[in-house]
Design a protein around this motif. Structure first.
Motif, mmCIF file in Angstrom:
data_model
loop_
_atom_site.group_PDB
_atom_site.id
_atom_site.type_symbol
_atom_site.label_atom_id
_atom_site.label_comp_id
_atom_site.label_asym_id
_atom_site.label_seq_id
_atom_site.Cartn_x
_atom_site.Cartn_y
_atom_site.Cartn_z
ATOM 1 N N ASP A 73 0.847 -1.192 0.000
ATOM 2 C CA ASP A 73 0.000 0.000 0.000
ATOM 3 C C ASP A 73 0.885 1.244 0.000
ATOM 4 N N PRO A 74 0.928 1.989 -1.110
ATOM 5 C CA PRO A 74 1.798 3.164 -1.193
ATOM 6 C C PRO A 74 1.527 4.200 -0.101
ATOM 7 N N GLU A 75 0.243 4.393 0.272
ATOM 8 C CA GLU A 75 -0.089 5.388 1.291
ATOM 9 C C GLU A 75 0.474 4.999 2.653
ATOM 10 N N THR A 76 0.366 3.712 2.987
ATOM 11 C CA THR A 76 0.906 3.241 4.266
ATOM 12 C C THR A 76 2.414 3.398 4.297
ATOM 13 N N LEU A 77 3.073 3.038 3.214
ATOM 14 C CA LEU A 77 4.533 3.162 3.156
ATOM 15 C C LEU A 77 4.968 4.619 3.264
ATOM 16 N N ARG A 78 4.174 5.503 2.669
ATOM 17 C CA ARG A 78 4.511 6.929 2.751
ATOM 18 C C ARG A 78 4.418 7.418 4.201
ATOM 19 N N ALA A 79 3.400 6.948 4.921
ATOM 20 C CA ALA A 79 3.249 7.334 6.333
ATOM 21 C C ALA A 79 4.400 6.780 7.168
ATOM 22 N N TRP A 80 4.782 5.529 6.891
ATOM 23 C CA TRP A 80 5.897 4.933 7.645
ATOM 24 C C TRP A 80 7.203 5.683 7.373
ATOM 25 N N LEU A 81 7.383 6.096 6.109
ATOM 26 C CA LEU A 81 8.610 6.816 5.775
ATOM 27 C C LEU A 81 8.678 8.138 6.530
ATOM 28 N N ALA A 82 7.534 8.824 6.647
ATOM 29 C CA ALA A 82 7.512 10.096 7.382
ATOM 30 C C ALA A 82 7.838 9.864 8.857
ATOM 31 N N ARG A 83 7.342 8.768 9.431
ATOM 32 C CA ARG A 83 7.609 8.476 10.840
ATOM 33 C C ARG A 83 9.056 8.057 11.066
ATOM 34 N N ALA A 84 9.626 7.357 10.051
ATOM 35 C CA ALA A 84 10.986 6.850 10.209
ATOM 36 C C ALA A 84 12.000 7.964 10.427
ATOM 37 N N VAL A 85 11.683 9.171 10.009
ATOM 38 C CA VAL A 85 12.607 10.303 10.144
ATOM 39 C C VAL A 85 12.766 10.717 11.600
ATOM 40 N N THR A 86 11.712 10.555 12.426
ATOM 41 C CA THR A 86 11.753 11.036 13.815
ATOM 42 C C THR A 86 11.519 9.947 14.849
ATOM 43 N N ALA A 87 11.127 8.732 14.424
ATOM 44 C CA ALA A 87 10.789 7.672 15.385
ATOM 45 C C ALA A 87 11.984 7.324 16.273
ATOM 46 N N ALA A 88 11.684 7.014 17.544
ATOM 47 C CA ALA A 88 12.741 6.642 18.491
ATOM 48 C C ALA A 88 13.178 5.201 18.290
ATOM 49 N N SER A 89 12.323 4.390 17.670
ATOM 50 C CA SER A 89 12.660 2.995 17.391
ATOM 51 C C SER A 89 11.951 2.555 16.129
ATOM 52 N N ALA A 90 12.427 1.453 15.557
ATOM 53 C CA ALA A 90 11.793 0.950 14.346
ATOM 54 C C ALA A 90 10.374 0.534 14.611
ATOM 55 N N GLU A 91 10.108 -0.022 15.801
ATOM 56 C CA GLU A 91 8.760 -0.474 16.148
ATOM 57 C C GLU A 91 7.774 0.682 16.159
ATOM 58 N N GLU A 92 8.251 1.878 16.476
ATOM 59 C CA GLU A 92 7.383 3.043 16.634
ATOM 60 C C GLU A 92 6.676 3.427 15.333
#
Length: 306
Positions: free
Chosen positions: A282-301
């Motif tokens: 799902d491109p939309e889900t991946l886009r949201a995960w990519l945005a979170r990956a920039v600031t997330a404290a852990s991969a699980e987050e």
């Protein structure tokens, strides 16, 4: 080649010169059996520079009733100027050939057919002088042919039925009956009917249905239309394949980007997170995960809301 519904509605009478005579029951007229039918020049232009051209002009010869002229006009919509033109056609032909002259108007919608059938006089009500009242063929009086056996008995009539009923709710059954009737017809006889029907349906949804039936039910024919439909289908398949490939490539690229950002930030990526990311399409889900990956404290987050 026929190139519009307007052409198909009158040229089918040139293709089958005895089609008009077979409309006697439909029109409830004592039409003669034409022993011979001849296509005449349709140019009614005079020496002055005004062009007058009837769509199709036939001379019908009967051993019993003599000869008559039949001017055929295809009418797609109401046109206040047409009755005057029709009056000109009839009077000119009557004068030039000295034969009884009839006018047939073919329509695809009931409103236009009812309008065309009204008598129109050239003079005021108290002096009508010259009146014009065409014979009209349209969805109001053409048979709805949904039986393949009946369609096979008269292919030209079945095609004309489909053309005049292009906007009818039963058009699917009409076209299916015609395609079934054509399956056992020699190609040289089937091809003109296939073409007339396709062009007569114009851009209505019915044309797409007819093209599908030709591609599926009449796939063994090699007519221009059948080949055109197959090429369109192949082009659509190629376009879909390219779109699918592009989407797949973008999805894979987005998943890789999510993992790369996490790794570049020095975050540990557990196997279950990696599997979730790479398995997502799902491109939309991946886009949201990519945005979170920039600031997330852990991969699980990045999967916290999933």
């Amino acid at each position: 080649m026929v190139n519009s519904p307007h052409e198909a509605m009158h040229q089918i009478f040139r293709y089958d010169l005895h089609l008009f005579s077979r409309l006697r029951d439909v029109l409830e007229l004592p039409l003669p059996d034409a022993v011979k039918a001849v296509v005449l020049p349709n140019d009614l232009t005079e020496t002055r520079p005004v062009e007058r051209r009837v769509d199709t002009l036939l001379r019908l010869d009967s051993a019993k009733d003599g000869s008559l002229l039949l001017a055929i006009e295809a009418q797609g919509k109401k046109d206040p100027a047409k009755p005057a033109s029709w009056a000109y056609y009839v009077s000119y032909l009557w004068t030039k050939y000295g034969l009884p002259t009839a006018l047939l108007v073919v329509c695809q919608d009931r409103a236009t057919a009812e309008w065309a059938a009204r008598p129109v006089a050239s003079g005021p009500a108290y002096m009508p002088t010259l009146s014009v009242q065409p014979i009209v063929v349209g969805p109001h009086n053409m048979p709805v042919i949904t039986d393949p056996a009946q369609a096979a008995e008269d292919l030209a009539l079945a095609s004309l039925s489909a053309i005049t009923h292009a906007g009818d709710p039963d058009i699917g059954a009409i076209l299916k009956a015609l395609s079934a009737a054509l399956q056992n017809v020699p190609e040289n006889l089937a091809d003109p009917i296939i073409e007339f029907t396709a062009q007569g349906l114009s851009k209505r949804p019915a044309q797409d249905l007819w093209r599908t039936l030709v591609a599926v039910d009449l796939s063994f024919y090699t007519s221009y239309l059948a080949e055109e439909i197959r090429e369109e289908a192949r082009a659509e398949a190629r376009a879909e394949a390219r779109a699918e490939g592009l989407t797949e490539g973008l999805t894979q690229g987005s998943a890789a980007a999510v993992l790369l950002v996490l790794e570049q930030r020095g975050l540990d990526v557990p196997d279950d997170v990696r599997a979730r990311v790479t398995g997502c399409d799902d491109p939309e889900t991946l886009r949201a995960w990519l945005a979170r990956a920039v600031t997330a404290a852990s991969a699980e987050e990045i999967l916290a809301d999933e």
